[in-house]
Design a protein around this motif. Structure first.
Motif, PDB file in Angstrom:
ATOM      1  N   HIS A  62       0.819  -1.209   0.000  1.00  0.00           N
ATOM      2  CA  HIS A  62       0.000   0.000   0.000  1.00  0.00           C
ATOM      3  C   HIS A  62       0.855   1.263   0.000  1.00  0.00           C
ATOM      4  O   HIS A  62       0.534   2.226  -0.688  1.00  0.00           O
ATOM      5  CB  HIS A  62      -0.959   0.007   1.192  1.00  0.00           C
ATOM      6  CG  HIS A  62      -2.052  -0.998   1.070  1.00  0.00           C
ATOM      7  ND1 HIS A  62      -3.039  -0.921   0.117  1.00  0.00           N
ATOM      8  CD2 HIS A  62      -2.310  -2.119   1.778  1.00  0.00           C
ATOM      9  CE1 HIS A  62      -3.865  -1.938   0.242  1.00  0.00           C
ATOM     10  NE2 HIS A  62      -3.439  -2.686   1.251  1.00  0.00           N
ATOM     11  N   GLN A  63       1.930   1.273   0.782  1.00  0.00           N
ATOM     12  CA  GLN A  63       2.756   2.478   0.856  1.00  0.00           C
ATOM     13  C   GLN A  63       3.443   2.751  -0.476  1.00  0.00           C
ATOM     14  O   GLN A  63       3.492   3.888  -0.933  1.00  0.00           O
ATOM     15  CB  GLN A  63       3.796   2.371   1.972  1.00  0.00           C
ATOM     16  CG  GLN A  63       4.543   3.674   2.227  1.00  0.00           C
ATOM     17  CD  GLN A  63       3.614   4.800   2.645  1.00  0.00           C
ATOM     18  OE1 GLN A  63       2.827   4.657   3.572  1.00  0.00           O
ATOM     19  NE2 GLN A  63       3.687   5.923   1.950  1.00  0.00           N
ATOM     20  N   SER A  96      -1.991   9.303   1.685  1.00  0.00           N
ATOM     21  CA  SER A  96      -1.751   8.283   2.696  1.00  0.00           C
ATOM     22  C   SER A  96      -1.946   6.893   2.080  1.00  0.00           C
ATOM     23  O   SER A  96      -2.679   6.735   1.105  1.00  0.00           O
ATOM     24  CB  SER A  96      -2.737   8.466   3.849  1.00  0.00           C
ATOM     25  OG  SER A  96      -2.728   7.362   4.715  1.00  0.00           O
ATOM     26  N   HIS A  97      -1.306   5.912   2.695  1.00  0.00           N
ATOM     27  CA  HIS A  97      -1.471   4.540   2.201  1.00  0.00           C
ATOM     28  C   HIS A  97      -2.897   4.045   2.385  1.00  0.00           C
ATOM     29  O   HIS A  97      -3.337   3.141   1.681  1.00  0.00           O
ATOM     30  CB  HIS A  97      -0.486   3.597   2.908  1.00  0.00           C
ATOM     31  CG  HIS A  97      -0.845   3.288   4.311  1.00  0.00           C
ATOM     32  ND1 HIS A  97      -0.627   4.181   5.339  1.00  0.00           N
ATOM     33  CD2 HIS A  97      -1.427   2.207   4.861  1.00  0.00           C
ATOM     34  CE1 HIS A  97      -1.062   3.634   6.471  1.00  0.00           C
ATOM     35  NE2 HIS A  97      -1.539   2.436   6.207  1.00  0.00           N
ATOM     36  N   THR A  98      -3.640   4.643   3.292  1.00  0.00           N
ATOM     37  CA  THR A  98      -5.029   4.212   3.498  1.00  0.00           C
ATOM     38  C   THR A  98      -5.897   4.532   2.282  1.00  0.00           C
ATOM     39  O   THR A  98      -6.915   3.875   2.067  1.00  0.00           O
ATOM     40  CB  THR A  98      -5.639   4.842   4.754  1.00  0.00           C
ATOM     41  OG1 THR A  98      -5.561   6.270   4.658  1.00  0.00           O
ATOM     42  CG2 THR A  98      -4.915   4.383   6.007  1.00  0.00           C
ATOM     43  N   SER A  99      -5.479   5.503   1.491  1.00  0.00           N
ATOM     44  CA  SER A  99      -6.222   5.825   0.270  1.00  0.00           C
ATOM     45  C   SER A  99      -6.166   4.675  -0.724  1.00  0.00           C
ATOM     46  O   SER A  99      -7.136   4.423  -1.447  1.00  0.00           O
ATOM     47  CB  SER A  99      -5.659   7.091  -0.379  1.00  0.00           C
ATOM     48  OG  SER A  99      -5.792   8.190   0.484  1.00  0.00           O
ATOM     49  N   THR A 100      -5.056   3.958  -0.768  1.00  0.00           N
ATOM     50  CA  THR A 100      -4.956   2.818  -1.675  1.00  0.00           C
ATOM     51  C   THR A 100      -5.826   1.662  -1.184  1.00  0.00           C
ATOM     52  O   THR A 100      -6.375   0.926  -1.990  1.00  0.00           O
ATOM     53  CB  THR A 100      -3.501   2.339  -1.854  1.00  0.00           C
ATOM     54  OG1 THR A 100      -2.976   1.900  -0.610  1.00  0.00           O
ATOM     55  CG2 THR A 100      -2.629   3.436  -2.448  1.00  0.00           C
ATOM     56  N   ILE A 101      -5.940   1.531   0.124  1.00  0.00           N
ATOM     57  CA  ILE A 101      -6.814   0.500   0.691  1.00  0.00           C
ATOM     58  C   ILE A 101      -8.258   0.784   0.275  1.00  0.00           C
ATOM     59  O   ILE A 101      -8.975  -0.105  -0.199  1.00  0.00           O
ATOM     60  CB  ILE A 101      -6.691   0.447   2.229  1.00  0.00           C
ATOM     61  CG1 ILE A 101      -5.275   0.026   2.633  1.00  0.00           C
ATOM     62  CG2 ILE A 101      -7.732  -0.487   2.830  1.00  0.00           C
ATOM     63  CD1 ILE A 101      -4.974   0.197   4.114  1.00  0.00           C
ATOM     64  N   TYR A 102      -8.676   2.022   0.434  1.00  0.00           N
ATOM     65  CA  TYR A 102     -10.023   2.421   0.063  1.00  0.00           C
ATOM     66  C   TYR A 102     -10.260   2.226  -1.431  1.00  0.00           C
ATOM     67  O   TYR A 102     -11.301   1.699  -1.844  1.00  0.00           O
ATOM     68  CB  TYR A 102     -10.282   3.879   0.451  1.00  0.00           C
ATOM     69  CG  TYR A 102     -11.615   4.387  -0.022  1.00  0.00           C
ATOM     70  CD1 TYR A 102     -12.798   4.020   0.619  1.00  0.00           C
ATOM     71  CD2 TYR A 102     -11.714   5.207  -1.142  1.00  0.00           C
ATOM     72  CE1 TYR A 102     -14.025   4.457   0.164  1.00  0.00           C
ATOM     73  CE2 TYR A 102     -12.933   5.650  -1.600  1.00  0.00           C
ATOM     74  CZ  TYR A 102     -14.084   5.274  -0.941  1.00  0.00           C
ATOM     75  OH  TYR A 102     -15.305   5.710  -1.401  1.00  0.00           O
ATOM     76  N   SER A 113       0.856   4.098  -2.800  1.00  0.00           N
ATOM     77  CA  SER A 113       0.514   5.452  -2.391  1.00  0.00           C
ATOM     78  C   SER A 113       1.552   6.447  -2.894  1.00  0.00           C
ATOM     79  O   SER A 113       1.208   7.498  -3.440  1.00  0.00           O
ATOM     80  CB  SER A 113       0.411   5.511  -0.865  1.00  0.00           C
ATOM     81  OG  SER A 113       0.197   6.829  -0.434  1.00  0.00           O
TER      82      SER A 113
END
Length: 116
Positions: A62-63, A73-79, A66
């Protein structure tokens, strides 16, 4: 447009470049459009497809994704990956696009000197 990521093998870099090229081609946008900050659906869906493919099919972190696509943020790739996964379950046209991209990637990206 080839964005280079330090520390990646030529094979993994080739996968990144080819996925970006094929996704952009399938959605009839420029490769640069995948790296825009825009949240418009015409850019976010192809970017999400690229992120989802690179994450689930090829195991990119993810990082790394990203950083590559310019998310905050890496959480954007998760979403993005979850959103595309949900769309794939209900959209047969998107399913066929993704299958076509996967088939083309496997044809065009090969190991240069595979070890026995």
């Amino acid at each position: 447009m080839n964005r280079k990521i330090a520390g990646l093998t030529r094979y993994k870099q080739a996968i990144l470049d080819k996925v970006v090229e094929l996704v952009a081609g399938e959605f009839s946008i420029y490769t640069e459009d995948l790296f825009r900050k825009s949240k418009a659906n015409c850019y976010s869906t192809p970017r999400g497809v690229a992120v989802g493919l690179l994450r689930t099919k090829y195991g990119f972190g993810h990082q790394l994704l990203s950083d590559y696509f310019g998310y905050k943020s890496h959480t954007s790739t998760i979403y993005a990956a979850k959103k595309i996964d949900a769309q794939l379950k209900s959209d047969p046209e998107l399913q066929s696009i993704v299958v076509n991209i996967i088939n083309n990637i496997s044809k065009e990206v090969t190991l240069e000197n595979p070890k026995p």
